[in-house]
Scaffold this motif. Structure first.
Motif, PDB file in Angstrom:
ATOM      1  N   GLU A  82       1.348  50.602  57.574  1.00  0.00           N
ATOM      2  CA  GLU A  82       1.859  50.285  58.912  1.00  0.00           C
ATOM      3  C   GLU A  82       2.410  51.543  59.593  1.00  0.00           C
ATOM      4  O   GLU A  82       2.217  51.744  60.798  1.00  0.00           O
ATOM      5  CB  GLU A  82       2.938  49.210  58.815  1.00  0.00           C
ATOM      6  N   ARG A  83       3.064  52.404  58.805  1.00  0.00           N
ATOM      7  CA  ARG A  83       3.556  53.657  59.366  1.00  0.00           C
ATOM      8  C   ARG A  83       2.399  54.557  59.802  1.00  0.00           C
ATOM      9  O   ARG A  83       2.446  55.181  60.873  1.00  0.00           O
ATOM     10  CB  ARG A  83       4.450  54.380  58.351  1.00  0.00           C
TER      11      ARG A  83
ATOM     12  N   GLY B  97       1.150  53.326  62.996  1.00  0.00           N
ATOM     13  CA  GLY B  97       2.077  53.659  64.061  1.00  0.00           C
ATOM     14  C   GLY B  97       1.998  55.117  64.470  1.00  0.00           C
ATOM     15  O   GLY B  97       2.229  55.461  65.634  1.00  0.00           O
ATOM     16  N   GLU B  98       1.666  55.979  63.510  1.00  0.00           N
ATOM     17  CA  GLU B  98       1.526  57.410  63.797  1.00  0.00           C
ATOM     18  C   GLU B  98       0.180  57.745  64.409  1.00  0.00           C
ATOM     19  O   GLU B  98      -0.058  58.893  64.800  1.00  0.00           O
ATOM     20  CB  GLU B  98       1.715  58.209  62.503  1.00  0.00           C
TER      21      GLU B  98
END
Length: 339
Positions: free
Chosen positions: A163-164, A167-168
């Motif tokens: 998920e990170r 998001g990045e």
């Protein structure tokens, strides 16, 4: 080939996609030339979604797929790979290996060993390693690969890291790929995945995915990519000795497959076409993933995906008790609504 967008992402996939496990020498060797010709034939047939994994041939599939796609316009295709198995050299100092990898299903030298790792570090490391093997600038979709025995770490560490990464902007879409429905159903209910890859559990012979997973995915706006529509061979060529889920098919399954084939023949429809198109009756299904080890197999899959199937065939299969009454049936315009 029509395209659909995965979940709430902006990542498109073609309704037919190429699975590259065979390009990693699944069960038998495939030459570099045949691997390249397979990707070329899929491309010429309109396929623009390609799936691979480090597991497939200890990275061979990734290397071959990356080489075959490297000179294609990068914005014209979608690529997915998987995390969960890191590849570590065997005999790193001596360059030695320990035979072949056939015990894991691949006809390649066992130069590396697979290390299960669903930690945050493992996710990042796997993505970096895959990019190196692929030789491409990005991965569009990352799946957690077979986390069956690693549920706690997959949900507690690997998924949050994916998920990170999304998001990045490092990855466009995230999900999980498995041969079971229970854990995929949990991913759909408890996380913000864009897509799940369901292998072998939504086919003409196995509609397990219809019980909970597919309806819940449709309700929550999560896309489903369906793999294993031939159930490892039985629905491609039902005969004595054919395999179902990589083991010899039980007689009742063989009999059922032969009955479905007979009904298809009455309508002049190849069984392979019905197997590929059946999942598209469900609105959650975005793409069907078909493996190929030759140009002829890739071209055949595309032809079967486009083969005209009369609606009466699907109704006949229902009436004969060969499909459940609650299974949504493909219509002549099942590609409509694609983006």
């Amino acid at each position: 080939m029509q395209r659909r967008t995965l979940g709430r992402s902006t990542v498109p996939v073609t309704t037919l996609s190429l699975g590259a496990a065979a390009l990693g020498n699944l069960f038998t060797e495939v030459s570099d030339e045949a691997a390249a010709e397979t990707v070329d034939a899929a491309w010429e047939s309109g396929v623009r979604y390609f799936d691979t994994a480090p597991h497939y041939g200890l990275g061979l599939s990734e290397r071959r797929l990356g080489a075959a796609l490297r000179n294609r316009p990068r914005d014209e295709y979608t690529l997915s790979t998987k995390i969960g198995r890191l590849l570590r050299p065997v005999g790193e100092n001596s360059g030695a290996n320990s035979g072949d990898d056939l015990a894991n299903g691949f006809a390649v030298p066992a130069t590396h060993r697979r290390v299960w790792d669903f930690s945050a570090y493992g996710v990042r490391s796997s993505i970096e390693d895959s990019l190196t093997r692929l030789g491409l600038d990005r991965i569009d979709i990352a799946y957690l690969h077979d986390p069956d025995d690693h549920e706690k770490q997959a949900f507690g560490s690997a998924y949050p890291e994916l998920e990170r990464l999304r998001g990045e902007g490092i990855i466009g879409a995230i999900g999980a790929g498995m041969n079971q429905t229970r854990m995929l159903d949990r991913f759909v209910r408890e996380t913000d995945v864009d897509v799940v890859l369901l292998a072998g559990r939504y086919s003409l012979l196995d509609q397990t995915g219809l019980t909970y997973l597919l309806p819940e995915a449709a309700r929550r706006g999560v896309s489903v990519v369906v793999g294993g529509v031939f159930n490892s061979g039985l629905l491609a060529d039902p005969r004595p000795g054919a395999t179902f889920d990589y083991a010899p098919a039980a007689q009742d399954l063989l009999d059922r497959a032969l009955r479905i084939k007979a009904q298809c023949q009455e309508f002049g429809v190849p069984l392979r076409a019905a197997a590929i198109q059946f999942p598209f009756g469900h609105p959650a299904v975005a793409s069907v993933l078909v493996g190929a080890r030759s140009a002829s197999e890739a071209a055949d899959a595309a032809a079967m995906a486009r083969h005209d199937i009369p609606a009466d065939l699907w109704h006949r299969l229902r009436e004969a008790g060969l499909l459940p009454w609650d299974a949504p049936l493909p219509t002549a315009d099942w590609t409509k609504g694609a983006s």
